[in-house]
Design a protein around this motif. Structure first.
Motif, PDB file in Angstrom:
ATOM      1  N   THR A 221       6.693   8.074  -7.288  1.00  0.00           N
ATOM      2  CA  THR A 221       5.404   7.415  -7.481  1.00  0.00           C
ATOM      3  C   THR A 221       4.245   8.344  -7.134  1.00  0.00           C
ATOM      4  OG1 THR A 221       6.423   5.291  -6.925  1.00  0.00           O
ATOM      5  CG2 THR A 221       4.016   5.418  -6.813  1.00  0.00           C
TER       6      THR A 221
ATOM      7  N   VAL B 298       5.537   1.686  -3.173  1.00  0.00           N
ATOM      8  CA  VAL B 298       6.187   2.993  -3.273  1.00  0.00           C
ATOM      9  C   VAL B 298       7.709   2.904  -3.237  1.00  0.00           C
ATOM     10  CG1 VAL B 298       4.257   4.356  -2.388  1.00  0.00           C
ATOM     11  CG2 VAL B 298       5.884   3.330  -0.772  1.00  0.00           C
TER      12      VAL B 298
ATOM     13  N   PRO C 218       7.109   2.158  -9.011  1.00  0.00           N
ATOM     14  CA  PRO C 218       5.824   2.204  -9.711  1.00  0.00           C
ATOM     15  C   PRO C 218       5.482   3.629 -10.147  1.00  0.00           C
ATOM     16  CG  PRO C 218       5.662   0.792  -7.781  1.00  0.00           C
ATOM     17  CD  PRO C 218       7.009   1.483  -7.704  1.00  0.00           C
ATOM     18  N   LYS C 219       4.871   3.756 -11.303  1.00  0.00           N
ATOM     19  CA  LYS C 219       4.449   5.075 -11.781  1.00  0.00           C
ATOM     20  C   LYS C 219       3.275   5.590 -10.952  1.00  0.00           C
ATOM     21  CE  LYS C 219       7.436   4.795 -15.112  1.00  0.00           C
ATOM     22  NZ  LYS C 219       8.725   5.523 -14.972  1.00  0.00           N
TER      23      LYS C 219
END
Length: 390
Positions: A9, A150, A175-176
């Motif tokens: 992330t 995260v 999550p990106k």
């Protein structure tokens, strides 16, 4: 000493970082913005700010505003249907831990067939692997509690079966982008600041005393514990204390990372059972209620004396020399934050439920019991509930 670490992330941390969302590479063209069923994101301006950032990035959106505390499977399935019906190709999770947890499950079910419980490991879940990649996720946390921005996990409740179980584990659920902007947290009420802060604390405490602890996780855990110990009471007393908010947010993000390197212990399993039967019980409150009895049990069994002493030291008892000094420091922090007197009975929990909850904890989240340094029996778990009850 060995460990594996993979946290892909991109983290944007600090005051005002939400303003940098528009400069990031968007993972799609239309977002499902997932928020809670309350009013906070609409009244504190975080929703409108997020929408403006997406607009400047050339992204359209649809809002799904039905996520409750302890998010339900049924709501996740409705969110996934909303994403499909509106042709959303990524998720923006704007809120606290419940929103981010639910968003991961929504992202998975928007692209996979069947029911969420088909993909749950534990309890009545069928344990199937995901067939298709989940939708990409951007996590914008407005609280400091779970560290879910995260990690690749979420916790979902099944109201019909009284199960609250972790979902995820796939690398594709990280999550990106995570935006951790303490400016978004300044309006969180004192009570919830405290409950969320203790959730973050216990993530790190549990990962530190877990048999899965290692050199890398210890570094994250101790730093998180130290920052909670120094700054949480300040953030509770004055939500506009920017320094305190920033340090608690930092501790929260570290506590999310530490769960990807180590593993929480059975304290989380026990609390999941409590809120599985009592939907209105905040996760952090449940953890606080059982924490003194839970950690005292492991101290009395001499599970890891030196680790409890070290945690007491970073929590503020610099001359700590006995494991029970950790309990002293923990209770003192709870008192300073106004949460030392939480009662199970206020949430409808009854003594005749203790063994049922103990057995539920093992049936649904039994994996966490395997990293306890001293094995807990169902009778031990029921006794922890009993000692915590008032």
């Amino acid at each position: 000493m060995s460990f594996q670490m993979y946290v892909p992330t991109r983290i944007l941390f600090g005051q005002g970082q939400l303003d940098n969302l528009r400069n990031q590479q968007m993972p799609g063209k239309k977002a499902l913005i997932v928020i809670s069923d309350g009013k906070s994101s609409k009244t504190n301006g975080s929703l409108s700010k997020t929408q403006e950032q997406l607009k400047q990035a050339g992204v359209e959106w649809t809002v799904f505003d039905r996520i409750m505390a302890n998010p339900l499977k049924s709501t996740v399935m409705d969110g996934a249907a909303c994403a499909r019906e509106n042709n959303c190709d990524f998720i923006v999770a704007l809120g606290g831990g419940s929103v981010m947890d639910a968003s991961k499950a929504i992202a998975a079910m928007a692209t996979n067939d069947g029911d969420l419980w088909d993909y749950i490991f534990g309890g009545t879940g069928k344990g199937k692997p995901l067939t298709n990649e989940p939708l990409p996720i951007i996590a914008i946390t407005t609280t400091a509690g779970t560290g879910s921005e995260v990690d690749q996990y979420g916790v979902i409740s099944n109201k019909e079966t009284h199960e609250k179980i972790g979902f995820g584990g796939s690398d594709s659920l990280f999550p990106k982008i995570a935006i951790v902007d303490p400016e978004l947290m300044k309006t969180v009420p004192p009570k919830f600041t405290a409950l969320q802060g203790f959730d973050a604390l216990f993530h790190s405490v549990e990962c530190y005393i877990s048999t899965a602890a290692n050199l890398m996780s210890d570094m994250y855990a101790l730093t998180a514990i130290e920052n909670i110990g120094r700054y949480l009471a300040r953030a509770v007393k004055d939500g506009s204390d920017r320094e305190a908010r920033e340090h608690v947010a930092f501790a929260n993000t570290l506590s999310g990372v530490v769960m990807t390197i180590s593993v929480c212990t059975s304290e989380h399993s026990l609390e999941h059972a409590m809120s599985a039967y009592h939907q209105d019980l905040p996760h952090g409150a449940g953890l606080i209620m059982i924490s003194k009895a839970y950690f005292t049990h492991f101290i009395e069994t001499r599970a890891c004396d030196e680790r409890f002493v070290r945690m007491a030291q970073v929590l503020g008892v610099e001359d700590a020399a006995e494991p029970l000094d950790f309990i002293t420091a923990l209770v003192k922090l709870q008192e300073e934050c106004g949460v030392a007197d939480l009662k199970m009975s206020d949430y409808g929990i009854r003594p005749d439920e203790f063994m049922t909850m103990a057995q539920n904890a093992r049936a649904t989240m039994g994996g966490l019991f395997t990293v306890d340094r001293v094995p807990l029996s169902d009778e031990d778990c029921a006794a922890i509930f009993e000692k915590s009850y008032r």
